[in-house]
Design a protein around this motif. Structure first.
Motif, PDB file in Angstrom:
ATOM      1  N   HIS A 132      14.659  10.486  -2.003  1.00 34.80           N
ATOM      2  CA  HIS A 132      14.605  11.178  -3.292  1.00 34.80           C
ATOM      3  C   HIS A 132      14.824  12.677  -3.112  1.00 34.80           C
ATOM      4  O   HIS A 132      15.608  13.291  -3.842  1.00 34.80           O
ATOM      5  N   TYR A 133      14.139  13.269  -2.143  1.00 34.35           N
ATOM      6  CA  TYR A 133      14.248  14.715  -1.944  1.00 34.35           C
ATOM      7  C   TYR A 133      15.682  15.112  -1.592  1.00 34.35           C
ATOM      8  O   TYR A 133      16.198  16.108  -2.100  1.00 34.35           O
ATOM      9  N   ALA A 139       0.831  -1.204   0.000  1.00 36.81           N
ATOM     10  CA  ALA A 139       0.000   0.000   0.000  1.00 36.81           C
ATOM     11  C   ALA A 139       0.861   1.249   0.000  1.00 36.81           C
ATOM     12  O   ALA A 139       0.563   2.235  -0.669  1.00 36.81           O
ATOM     13  N   SER A 140       1.982   1.255   0.734  1.00 37.47           N
ATOM     14  CA  SER A 140       2.842   2.439   0.770  1.00 37.47           C
ATOM     15  C   SER A 140       3.581   2.629  -0.548  1.00 37.47           C
ATOM     16  O   SER A 140       3.927   3.736  -0.912  1.00 37.47           O
ATOM     17  N   GLU A 141       3.840   1.526  -1.274  1.00 38.26           N
ATOM     18  CA  GLU A 141       4.480   1.632  -2.586  1.00 38.26           C
ATOM     19  C   GLU A 141       3.540   2.286  -3.591  1.00 38.26           C
ATOM     20  O   GLU A 141       3.974   2.975  -4.491  1.00 38.26           O
ATOM     21  N   LEU A 142       2.252   2.068  -3.450  1.00 42.48           N
ATOM     22  CA  LEU A 142       1.285   2.603  -4.399  1.00 42.48           C
ATOM     23  C   LEU A 142       0.965   4.061  -4.123  1.00 42.48           C
ATOM     24  O   LEU A 142       0.581   4.784  -5.026  1.00 42.48           O
ATOM     25  N   THR A 143       1.107   4.498  -2.906  1.00 43.61           N
ATOM     26  CA  THR A 143       0.830   5.902  -2.611  1.00 43.61           C
ATOM     27  C   THR A 143       2.048   6.732  -2.988  1.00 43.61           C
ATOM     28  O   THR A 143       3.188   6.302  -2.840  1.00 43.61           O
ATOM     29  N   THR A 144       1.779   7.918  -3.493  1.00 45.06           N
ATOM     30  CA  THR A 144       2.877   8.781  -3.946  1.00 45.06           C
ATOM     31  C   THR A 144       2.809  10.131  -3.248  1.00 45.06           C
ATOM     32  O   THR A 144       1.780  10.513  -2.691  1.00 45.06           O
ATOM     33  N   LYS A 145       3.912  10.814  -3.343  1.00 42.69           N
ATOM     34  CA  LYS A 145       4.023  12.129  -2.739  1.00 42.69           C
ATOM     35  C   LYS A 145       4.705  13.033  -3.763  1.00 42.69           C
ATOM     36  O   LYS A 145       5.621  12.608  -4.470  1.00 42.69           O
ATOM     37  N   ILE A 151       6.545  10.831  -6.463  1.00 41.20           N
ATOM     38  CA  ILE A 151       7.533   9.870  -5.966  1.00 41.20           C
ATOM     39  C   ILE A 151       6.823   8.917  -5.002  1.00 41.20           C
ATOM     40  O   ILE A 151       5.999   9.358  -4.187  1.00 41.20           O
ATOM     41  N   PRO A 152       7.131   7.616  -5.060  1.00 42.74           N
ATOM     42  CA  PRO A 152       6.538   6.707  -4.067  1.00 42.74           C
ATOM     43  C   PRO A 152       6.857   7.200  -2.649  1.00 42.74           C
ATOM     44  O   PRO A 152       7.974   7.632  -2.362  1.00 42.74           O
ATOM     45  N   THR A 153       5.883   7.150  -1.794  1.00 44.40           N
ATOM     46  CA  THR A 153       6.012   7.677  -0.433  1.00 44.40           C
ATOM     47  C   THR A 153       7.183   7.054   0.314  1.00 44.40           C
ATOM     48  O   THR A 153       7.893   7.744   1.053  1.00 44.40           O
ATOM     49  N   SER A 154       7.425   5.788   0.082  1.00 44.49           N
ATOM     50  CA  SER A 154       8.512   5.110   0.797  1.00 44.49           C
ATOM     51  C   SER A 154       9.887   5.666   0.411  1.00 44.49           C
ATOM     52  O   SER A 154      10.827   5.601   1.194  1.00 44.49           O
TER      53      SER A 154
END
Length: 200
Positions: A27-28, A4-10, A19-22
């Protein structure tokens, strides 16, 4: 739960990509340290290649033909259609010359005449296509040019029509030339007279 965390993005606040939330924090950190957003095109560019990106993508280009500085985005348009010094071929004589000189050249070149092989009349080059259509029904321009075939002039063949009256500019030039010759001849005679008077 990890799926589920891989599918959510930010949204990355630096590059504005999803970008995937995880991976968002990692990344930032990488993105803000190594990449910079180009102020002109908005593309994310590695900081170490920022100057290279500008020079290759946005830097103005100086035209080697006309010395004008042109924005890189308009370079191909300038080079192909706008540069006054780009080479263009005359449609009448196929001579390549700078675009800035083309109109003047074609005014003169298009007034030259060629013998129409179909009707044995002399026709201006600029009027050749219309002549072929009007008198010979040839709209594809396949009528033979006198440049390509020059038959021996037969006895009684038509000659070029008499030239139209000279223009006022030609008359002025002729007057100046005649006056110059008269002054030259007069000065020679005057010099001879002076020389003969000195000998006596």
């Amino acid at each position: 739960m990890e799926i589920a965390s891989e599918l959510t993005t930010k949204l990355c606040s630096h590059c504005e990509r999803e970008i995937p939330t995880s991976n968002a924090d990692l990344h930032y950190a990488h993105c803000s340290r190594n990449l910079k957003k180009c102020a002109l095109c908005g593309e994310m560019v590695p900081k170490k290649h920022e100057d290279e990106h500008y020079n290759e993508t946005h830097a103005p280009v100086e035209c080697s033909l006309c010395s004008h500085t042109v924005e890189r985005e308009l370079w191909s348009l300038h080079k192909g259609e706008k540069c006054p010094q780009r080479m263009i071929t005359c449609e009448y004589c196929e001579f390549p010359l700078p675009a800035v000189d083309l109109f003047k050249h074609q005014e003169i070149c298009g007034n030259r005449t060629e013998l129409c092989q179909s009707c044995n009349k002399y026709v201006r080059l600029r009027e050749r296509v219309n002549h072929d259509i009007q008198f010979h029904g040839d709209s594809d321009g396949t009528a033979e040019s006198s440049r390509n075939a020059r038959p021996e002039r037969e006895e009684g063949a038509r000659r070029r029509p008499a030239r139209a009256r000279d223009s006022p500019q030609k008359r002025i030039l002729l007057t100046i030339a005649v006056t110059g010759i008269a002054v030259l001849v007069g000065s020679v005679f005057l010099q001879r007279r002076v020389d003969s008077n000195q000998q006596q």
